[in-house]
Design a protein around this motif. Structure first.
Motif, PDB file in Angstrom:
ATOM      1  N   ILE A   1       0.000 -10.701  -8.704  1.00 43.66           N
ATOM      2  CA  ILE A   1       0.705 -11.339  -7.593  1.00 43.66           C
ATOM      3  C   ILE A   1       2.210 -11.116  -7.740  1.00 43.66           C
ATOM      4  CG2 ILE A   1       1.230 -13.574  -6.530  1.00 43.66           C
ATOM      5  CD1 ILE A   1      -1.606 -14.450  -7.274  1.00 43.66           C
ATOM      6  N   ASN A   2       2.863 -10.842  -6.614  1.00 45.01           N
ATOM      7  CA  ASN A   2       4.307 -10.605  -6.495  1.00 45.01           C
ATOM      8  C   ASN A   2       4.766  -9.278  -7.084  1.00 45.01           C
ATOM      9  OD1 ASN A   2       4.916 -12.949  -5.033  1.00 45.01           O
ATOM     10  ND2 ASN A   2       4.976 -14.142  -6.917  1.00 45.01           N
ATOM     11  N   GLN A   3       3.857  -8.405  -7.445  1.00 43.30           N
ATOM     12  CA  GLN A   3       4.212  -7.078  -7.928  1.00 43.30           C
ATOM     13  C   GLN A   3       4.094  -6.074  -6.783  1.00 43.30           C
ATOM     14  OE1 GLN A   3       5.411  -6.132 -10.881  1.00 43.30           O
ATOM     15  NE2 GLN A   3       5.391  -8.262 -11.560  1.00 43.30           N
ATOM     16  N   VAL A   4       4.951  -5.072  -6.809  1.00 39.49           N
ATOM     17  CA  VAL A   4       4.922  -4.021  -5.792  1.00 39.49           C
ATOM     18  C   VAL A   4       4.324  -2.765  -6.411  1.00 39.49           C
ATOM     19  CG1 VAL A   4       6.310  -2.617  -4.232  1.00 39.49           C
ATOM     20  CG2 VAL A   4       6.935  -5.004  -4.637  1.00 39.49           C
ATOM     21  N   TYR A   5       3.395  -2.169  -5.684  1.00 38.47           N
ATOM     22  CA  TYR A   5       2.719  -0.963  -6.140  1.00 38.47           C
ATOM     23  C   TYR A   5       2.789   0.094  -5.049  1.00 38.47           C
ATOM     24  CZ  TYR A   5       0.697  -4.222  -9.501  1.00 38.47           C
ATOM     25  OH  TYR A   5       0.528  -5.163 -10.478  1.00 38.47           O
ATOM     26  N   CYS A   6       2.373   1.283  -5.399  1.00 42.17           N
ATOM     27  CA  CYS A   6       2.323   2.401  -4.471  1.00 42.17           C
ATOM     28  C   CYS A   6       0.869   2.879  -4.403  1.00 42.17           C
ATOM     29  CB  CYS A   6       3.230   3.505  -5.000  1.00 42.17           C
ATOM     30  SG  CYS A   6       3.346   4.944  -3.948  1.00 42.17           S
ATOM     31  N   ILE A   7       0.358   3.113  -3.201  1.00 44.26           N
ATOM     32  CA  ILE A   7      -1.025   3.565  -3.063  1.00 44.26           C
ATOM     33  C   ILE A   7      -1.137   5.004  -3.535  1.00 44.26           C
ATOM     34  CG2 ILE A   7      -2.873   4.102  -1.431  1.00 44.26           C
ATOM     35  CD1 ILE A   7      -1.969   1.761   0.243  1.00 44.26           C
ATOM     36  N   ASP A   8      -2.086   5.244  -4.428  1.00 46.80           N
ATOM     37  CA  ASP A   8      -2.345   6.584  -4.927  1.00 46.80           C
ATOM     38  C   ASP A   8      -3.440   7.243  -4.093  1.00 46.80           C
ATOM     39  OD1 ASP A   8      -2.265   8.849  -6.531  1.00 46.80           O
ATOM     40  OD2 ASP A   8      -3.688   8.030  -7.973  1.00 46.80           O
ATOM     41  N   LYS A   9      -4.566   6.534  -3.912  1.00 45.76           N
ATOM     42  CA  LYS A   9      -5.643   7.082  -3.084  1.00 45.76           C
ATOM     43  C   LYS A   9      -6.635   5.996  -2.708  1.00 45.76           C
ATOM     44  CE  LYS A   9      -7.632   8.854  -7.302  1.00 45.76           C
ATOM     45  NZ  LYS A   9      -8.017  10.036  -8.028  1.00 45.76           N
TER      46      LYS A   9
ATOM     47  N   ALA B   1     -10.939  -3.843  -2.083  1.00 46.94           N
ATOM     48  CA  ALA B   1      -9.777  -3.857  -2.980  1.00 46.94           C
ATOM     49  C   ALA B   1     -10.043  -3.069  -4.252  1.00 46.94           C
ATOM     50  CB  ALA B   1      -9.396  -5.296  -3.321  1.00 46.94           C
ATOM     51  N   ASP B   2     -11.299  -3.056  -4.692  1.00 53.07           N
ATOM     52  CA  ASP B   2     -11.649  -2.340  -5.914  1.00 53.07           C
ATOM     53  C   ASP B   2     -11.667  -0.824  -5.702  1.00 53.07           C
ATOM     54  OD1 ASP B   2     -12.303  -2.515  -8.653  1.00 53.07           O
ATOM     55  OD2 ASP B   2     -14.413  -2.132  -8.196  1.00 53.07           O
ATOM     56  N   LYS B   3     -11.578  -0.373  -4.445  1.00 53.65           N
ATOM     57  CA  LYS B   3     -11.604   1.061  -4.143  1.00 53.65           C
ATOM     58  C   LYS B   3     -10.257   1.595  -3.659  1.00 53.65           C
ATOM     59  CE  LYS B   3     -16.485   0.900  -3.202  1.00 53.65           C
ATOM     60  NZ  LYS B   3     -17.523   0.852  -2.200  1.00 53.65           N
ATOM     61  N   ILE B   4      -9.225   0.750  -3.725  1.00 56.74           N
ATOM     62  CA  ILE B   4      -7.860   1.175  -3.399  1.00 56.74           C
ATOM     63  C   ILE B   4      -7.125   1.364  -4.720  1.00 56.74           C
ATOM     64  CG2 ILE B   4      -5.691   0.567  -2.262  1.00 56.74           C
ATOM     65  CD1 ILE B   4      -7.343  -1.105  -0.273  1.00 56.74           C
ATOM     66  N   ILE B   5      -6.820   2.612  -5.035  1.00 56.94           N
ATOM     67  CA  ILE B   5      -6.197   2.946  -6.319  1.00 56.94           C
ATOM     68  C   ILE B   5      -4.675   2.902  -6.170  1.00 56.94           C
ATOM     69  CG2 ILE B   5      -6.044   4.658  -8.166  1.00 56.94           C
ATOM     70  CD1 ILE B   5      -8.875   3.452  -7.681  1.00 56.94           C
ATOM     71  N   LEU B   6      -4.036   2.190  -7.089  1.00 53.80           N
ATOM     72  CA  LEU B   6      -2.584   2.004  -7.054  1.00 53.80           C
ATOM     73  C   LEU B   6      -1.940   2.649  -8.263  1.00 53.80           C
ATOM     74  CD1 LEU B   6      -2.533  -1.826  -6.293  1.00 53.80           C
ATOM     75  CD2 LEU B   6      -2.434   0.035  -4.638  1.00 53.80           C
ATOM     76  N   GLU B   7      -0.656   2.897  -8.126  1.00 52.02           N
ATOM     77  CA  GLU B   7       0.143   3.318  -9.284  1.00 52.02           C
ATOM     78  C   GLU B   7       1.371   2.428  -9.336  1.00 52.02           C
ATOM     79  OE1 GLU B   7       2.280   7.142  -7.151  1.00 52.02           O
ATOM     80  OE2 GLU B   7       0.498   7.466  -8.377  1.00 52.02           O
ATOM     81  N   GLU B   8       1.895   2.244 -10.521  1.00 54.17           N
ATOM     82  CA  GLU B   8       3.088   1.433 -10.683  1.00 54.17           C
ATOM     83  C   GLU B   8       4.230   2.033  -9.879  1.00 54.17           C
ATOM     84  OE1 GLU B   8       3.580  -1.390 -12.504  1.00 54.17           O
ATOM     85  OE2 GLU B   8       1.516  -1.486 -13.244  1.00 54.17           O
ATOM     86  N   ARG B   9       4.992   1.193  -9.233  1.00 51.95           N
ATOM     87  CA  ARG B   9       6.138   1.663  -8.474  1.00 51.95           C
ATOM     88  C   ARG B   9       7.331   1.792  -9.400  1.00 51.95           C
ATOM     89  NH1 ARG B   9       9.622  -1.448  -4.670  1.00 51.95           N
ATOM     90  NH2 ARG B   9      10.842   0.134  -3.630  1.00 51.95           N
ATOM     91  N   GLU B  10       8.039   2.864  -9.251  1.00 47.04           N
ATOM     92  CA  GLU B  10       9.237   3.108 -10.061  1.00 47.04           C
ATOM     93  C   GLU B  10      10.305   2.069  -9.719  1.00 47.04           C
ATOM     94  OE1 GLU B  10       9.762   6.056 -12.057  1.00 47.04           O
ATOM     95  OE2 GLU B  10       7.650   6.531 -11.785  1.00 47.04           O
TER      96      GLU B  10
END
Length: 76
Positions: free
Chosen positions: A8-16, A65-74
């Motif tokens: 919660i409150n973290q920002v991520y970037c969608i990978d795939k 939600a379990d099928k949306i892959i995220l990566e840490e945002r710079e």
């Protein structure tokens, strides 16, 4: 990591998206494509994940939600 694992409150970037068919097309039409930033707003007990992206708040179930892959945002 997946959206389900996001904090919660973290920002991520969608990978795939690992979703096929109509659900995938619907999410893409809502702007959930590679490179889109999302912020996890809340996690409900029933497994629903509420997140903010492109100025809108959206909610998806734990199966999606379990099928949306995220990566840490710079950090900027």
């Amino acid at each position: 990591m997946t959206l389900l694992e996001g904090e919660i409150n973290q920002v991520y970037c969608i990978d795939k998206l690992l979703i096929d068919g109509n659900t995938s097309r619907r999410l893409q039409s809502l702007g959930l494509i590679h490179g889109t930033d999302i912020k996890v707003v809340n996690k409900k007990r029933n497994g629903a994940i509420i997140f903010k992206t492109r100025g809108s708040r959206l909610a998806v179930g734990k199966d999606i939600a379990d099928k949306i892959i995220l990566e840490e945002r710079e950090a900027h």
